[in-house]
Design a protein around this motif. Sequence first.
Motif, PDB file in Angstrom:
ATOM      1  N   ARG A 288      13.289  -6.351  -2.502  1.00  0.00           N
ATOM      2  CA  ARG A 288      12.537  -6.155  -3.603  1.00  0.00           C
ATOM      3  C   ARG A 288      11.244  -6.763  -3.487  1.00  0.00           C
ATOM      4  O   ARG A 288      10.262  -6.304  -3.956  1.00  0.00           O
ATOM      5  N   ILE A 289      11.073  -8.082  -2.985  1.00  0.00           N
ATOM      6  CA  ILE A 289       9.922  -8.421  -2.738  1.00  0.00           C
ATOM      7  C   ILE A 289       8.947  -7.468  -1.851  1.00  0.00           C
ATOM      8  O   ILE A 289       7.734  -7.445  -2.225  1.00  0.00           O
ATOM      9  N   GLN A 290       9.332  -6.963  -0.964  1.00  0.00           N
ATOM     10  CA  GLN A 290       8.599  -6.157  -0.080  1.00  0.00           C
ATOM     11  C   GLN A 290       8.013  -4.927  -0.909  1.00  0.00           C
ATOM     12  O   GLN A 290       7.008  -4.541  -0.876  1.00  0.00           O
ATOM     13  N   GLU A 291       9.023  -4.351  -1.611  1.00  0.00           N
ATOM     14  CA  GLU A 291       8.525  -3.041  -2.389  1.00  0.00           C
ATOM     15  C   GLU A 291       7.529  -3.566  -3.502  1.00  0.00           C
ATOM     16  O   GLU A 291       6.352  -3.010  -3.610  1.00  0.00           O
ATOM     17  N   LEU A 292       7.583  -4.803  -4.163  1.00  0.00           N
ATOM     18  CA  LEU A 292       6.559  -5.441  -5.039  1.00  0.00           C
ATOM     19  C   LEU A 292       5.219  -5.466  -4.382  1.00  0.00           C
ATOM     20  O   LEU A 292       4.211  -5.378  -4.905  1.00  0.00           O
ATOM     21  N   ARG A 293       5.407  -6.031  -3.238  1.00  0.00           N
ATOM     22  CA  ARG A 293       4.277  -6.460  -2.442  1.00  0.00           C
ATOM     23  C   ARG A 293       3.515  -5.357  -2.069  1.00  0.00           C
ATOM     24  O   ARG A 293       2.406  -5.296  -2.201  1.00  0.00           O
ATOM     25  N   LYS A 294       4.245  -4.282  -1.657  1.00  0.00           N
ATOM     26  CA  LYS A 294       3.503  -3.020  -1.368  1.00  0.00           C
ATOM     27  C   LYS A 294       2.823  -2.406  -2.386  1.00  0.00           C
ATOM     28  O   LYS A 294       1.916  -1.779  -2.223  1.00  0.00           O
ATOM     29  N   SER A 295       3.292  -2.477  -3.594  1.00  0.00           N
ATOM     30  CA  SER A 295       2.560  -1.933  -4.818  1.00  0.00           C
ATOM     31  C   SER A 295       1.269  -2.481  -5.191  1.00  0.00           C
ATOM     32  O   SER A 295       0.589  -2.180  -5.903  1.00  0.00           O
ATOM     33  N   LYS A 296       1.257  -3.800  -4.604  1.00  0.00           N
ATOM     34  CA  LYS A 296       0.141  -4.595  -5.241  1.00  0.00           C
ATOM     35  C   LYS A 296      -0.850  -5.089  -4.144  1.00  0.00           C
ATOM     36  O   LYS A 296      -2.043  -5.434  -4.579  1.00  0.00           O
ATOM     37  N   PHE A 297      -0.533  -5.045  -2.990  1.00  0.00           N
ATOM     38  CA  PHE A 297      -1.294  -5.524  -1.596  1.00  0.00           C
ATOM     39  C   PHE A 297      -1.317  -4.663  -0.745  1.00  0.00           C
ATOM     40  O   PHE A 297      -0.322  -3.735  -0.410  1.00  0.00           O
TER      41      PHE A 297
ATOM     42  N   ILE B 237       7.954 -19.162  -7.498  1.00  0.00           N
ATOM     43  CA  ILE B 237       7.181 -19.371  -8.739  1.00  0.00           C
ATOM     44  C   ILE B 237       5.845 -18.685  -8.474  1.00  0.00           C
ATOM     45  O   ILE B 237       5.390 -17.686  -9.389  1.00  0.00           O
ATOM     46  N   LYS B 238       5.254 -18.655  -7.447  1.00  0.00           N
ATOM     47  CA  LYS B 238       3.905 -18.125  -7.199  1.00  0.00           C
ATOM     48  C   LYS B 238       4.055 -16.377  -6.914  1.00  0.00           C
ATOM     49  O   LYS B 238       3.356 -15.854  -7.275  1.00  0.00           O
ATOM     50  N   MET B 239       5.163 -16.234  -6.164  1.00  0.00           N
ATOM     51  CA  MET B 239       5.573 -14.774  -5.974  1.00  0.00           C
ATOM     52  C   MET B 239       5.681 -14.032  -7.425  1.00  0.00           C
ATOM     53  O   MET B 239       4.975 -13.177  -7.873  1.00  0.00           O
ATOM     54  N   SER B 240       6.329 -14.685  -8.350  1.00  0.00           N
ATOM     55  CA  SER B 240       6.519 -14.238  -9.617  1.00  0.00           C
ATOM     56  C   SER B 240       5.406 -14.030 -10.482  1.00  0.00           C
ATOM     57  O   SER B 240       5.151 -13.003 -10.914  1.00  0.00           O
ATOM     58  N   LEU B 241       4.357 -15.126 -10.450  1.00  0.00           N
ATOM     59  CA  LEU B 241       3.261 -14.996 -11.123  1.00  0.00           C
ATOM     60  C   LEU B 241       2.261 -13.788 -10.407  1.00  0.00           C
ATOM     61  O   LEU B 241       1.738 -13.079 -11.261  1.00  0.00           O
TER      62      LEU B 241
END
Length: 108
Positions: free
Chosen positions: A9-18, A51-55
């Motif tokens: 999930r983190i990887q998918e979210l990260r790829k969509s924004k960075f 918390i930083k990831m969430s924000l």
Amino acid sequence: MDFKDTGNRIQELRKSKFHNRNHFAQALQTSDENIKRIESGRGLPSIDLLIKMSLTLEVSTDYILFGTTTDPDDEASSTLIRLQRQLSPAGKKALHNIATEIYILEKG
């Protein structure tokens, strides 16, 4: 909780924004290797990093960890995410710092 699912999930979210993992790591003030470890399911982020990831990713910590959205009645989380979306980059950094300080104070 499945570490691998959380990492995916983190990887998918990260790829969509960075553009890449390194840019994400820099935004979170952590190492590329730490992000790689988390995304591969070999560990979970610390509370302050979560918390930083969430924000940064503009999702709830519940979603990052469990794949579920925050309960609509959880006004504080919803408000914090809405506020974060409206902030400038400097404001987002300040919010990260505040969240980290709150965590440190509560940890004692």
